[in-house]
Scaffold this active site. Structure first.
Site, PDB file in Angstrom:
ATOM      1  N   ASP A  16       0.904  -0.980  -0.075  1.00 18.95           N
ATOM      2  CA  ASP A  16      -0.017   0.055  -0.293  1.00 18.95           C
ATOM      3  C   ASP A  16       0.805   1.350  -0.030  1.00 18.95           C
ATOM      4  O   ASP A  16       1.654   1.506   0.891  1.00 18.95           O
ATOM      5  CB  ASP A  16      -0.958  -0.062   1.215  1.00 18.95           C
ATOM      6  CG  ASP A  16      -2.033   1.037   1.238  1.00 18.95           C
ATOM      7  OD1 ASP A  16      -2.066   1.698   0.063  1.00 18.95           O
ATOM      8  OD2 ASP A  16      -2.903   1.297   2.143  1.00 18.95           O
ATOM      9  N   ASP A 110      -2.735   2.455  -6.225  1.00 18.97           N
ATOM     10  CA  ASP A 110      -1.694   2.587  -5.307  1.00 18.97           C
ATOM     11  C   ASP A 110      -1.769   1.074  -4.261  1.00 18.97           C
ATOM     12  O   ASP A 110      -1.086   1.497  -3.213  1.00 18.97           O
ATOM     13  CB  ASP A 110      -1.897   3.637  -4.212  1.00 18.97           C
ATOM     14  CG  ASP A 110      -3.433   3.936  -3.433  1.00 18.97           C
ATOM     15  OD1 ASP A 110      -4.155   2.944  -4.023  1.00 18.97           O
ATOM     16  OD2 ASP A 110      -3.458   4.577  -2.672  1.00 18.97           O
ATOM     17  N   GLU A 111      -2.388   0.296  -4.445  1.00 18.81           N
ATOM     18  CA  GLU A 111      -2.391  -0.879  -3.539  1.00 18.81           C
ATOM     19  C   GLU A 111      -2.668  -2.291  -4.368  1.00 18.81           C
ATOM     20  O   GLU A 111      -3.197  -2.222  -5.228  1.00 18.81           O
ATOM     21  CB  GLU A 111      -3.139  -0.953  -2.317  1.00 18.81           C
ATOM     22  CG  GLU A 111      -4.832  -0.682  -2.714  1.00 18.81           C
ATOM     23  CD  GLU A 111      -5.569  -0.753  -1.356  1.00 18.81           C
ATOM     24  OE1 GLU A 111      -5.262  -1.680  -0.412  1.00 18.81           O
ATOM     25  OE2 GLU A 111      -6.497   0.028  -1.345  1.00 18.81           O
TER      26      GLU A 111
END
Length: 365
Positions: A16, A110-111
């Site tokens: 993350d 983003d993860e």
């Protein structure tokens, strides 16, 4: 007998990025470093897409109305999002993931989950893989990433939050059930504010309380989510990392502090929801043809209304317009409204052809 012995042990990493959008902006503009920053919205309208850690100290967070964020942090700096840049950085990060495993399940820009049980580097220890990945991300992008390592997706996701920012944590098979037992249910991934509130009314405040409830009870009160809650309360999550997940829809919903009875107030709440849905679609280069509005009443009954157009939706105003018309079809409300949701489905890639479909995200505002 340990609850986890009946299922295969995997090595799962959840990576993350830390305050991703805001961190990219601070990386690219030195004048923004160390200052409270919000990506998206403005001082007068819209919602915050991301907040820097400097802003988070004031209570500013993503999906917060911009006017509320400015009130909490008068010195907050608003910058417009640059999704083309975020997508390019995200691609750099995924190329690093691919050096270690083909089993990558992106959740957003983003993860992502990575299954490194059998990895391309032949490395035995998942924590070392996570350290290497985070170091390579820092070297390639200048950005910090946090990671969680565990034997299933649920616990890897929970672990990635434990040592943020720029840290990592491990939850082992031995420690998993005990970790879950002491965790407040409101912090469980997959348990939104409304579900947590409902659990609290049933006397379920921690993982231990959840584990004490039989499967029949959980299925009765939480429907198809009952078996999932029954499993994760025991530290069990058998879901595999799925590199080719298909997204069927993109949705956002909000549970209100005070129930709504007025149509105009309800329509006003559609704006932030539509904005969040479209931000994701815009970042992914996708659109959709079907708008659905979800209405949950004070007694937890709910209704949905949908409309499908022949052409793909082109932006936030069109989503709001369609959702407003749909909402008006159930007015006067039969009871006060506690939650509204907006979903875009029948997705297409770049408004032409089929897109990658994935399971709908739970985007609670």
């Amino acid at each position: 007998m340990n609850d986890t012995t009946a299922i295969p042990m995997r090595k799962i990493i959840h990576v993350d990025m830390d305050a991703f959008y805001a961190s990219v902006e601070q990386r690219d503009n030195p004048e923004l470093r160390g200052k409270p920053l919000a990506v998206g919205g403005s001082a007068a309208r819209g919602v915050v897409a991301a907040a820097s850690y400097e802003a988070r100290k004031f209570g500013v967070h993503s999906a917060m109305p911009s006017i509320t964020a400015k009130r909490k942090c008068p010195d907050l700096i608003f910058v417009p999002p640059r999704f083309d840049v975020y997508k390019a950085v995200s691609q750099q990060i995924r190329e690093i993931f691919a050096e270690y495993t083909p089993l990558i399940e992106p959740l957003s820009l983003d993860e992502a989950y990575l299954d490194v049980t059998e990895n391309l580097m032949g490395m035995e220890i998942a924590t070392e893989i996570a350290l290497q990945i985070r170091a390579k991300i820092k070297q390639a992008t200048g950005l910090n990433a946090s990671a969680g390592i565990s034997y299933n997706k649920f616990l890897a996701k929970m672990a990635s939050d434990l040592n943020k920012p720029n840290g990592q944590a491990v939850i082992t098979p031995k420690n998993g059930p005990a970790f879950v037992a002491g965790l407040p249910v409101k912090k469980f991934h997959g348990v939104g504010p409304a579900t947590a509130e409902r659990m609290h009314r049933l006397g379920i405040k921690t993982g231990s309380d959840l584990k004490a409830k039989p499967l029949e009870f959980l299925s009765q009160h939480f429907g198809k989510s009952g078996p999932y809650f029954h499993s994760i309360a025991r530290g069990i999550d058998e879901r595999k990392v799925r590199p080719d997940r298909i997204r069927k829809s993109v949705g956002a919903e909000d549970t209100f502090t005070d129930d709504i009875t007025d149509l105009d107030l309800a329509i006003a709440e559609l704006g932030p929801l539509a904005d969040k849905v479209w931000r994701y679609c815009d970042a992914q280069g996708i659109s959709g043809k079907t708008v659905t509005v979800k209405i949950k009443y004070s007694d937890f009954t709910q209704a949905t209304r949908s409309r499908t157009s022949t052409l793909a939706i082109t932006g936030v105003p069109e989503i709001i317009e369609t959702a407003s018309v749909l909402l008006a079809t159930v007015y006067p409300f039969r009871r006060s409204v506690r939650l509204l949701g907006v979903t875009l489905s029948s997705l297409t890639n770049d408004q032409s052809g089929d897109c990658e479909e994935q399971r709908q995200l739970d985007l609670n505002l």
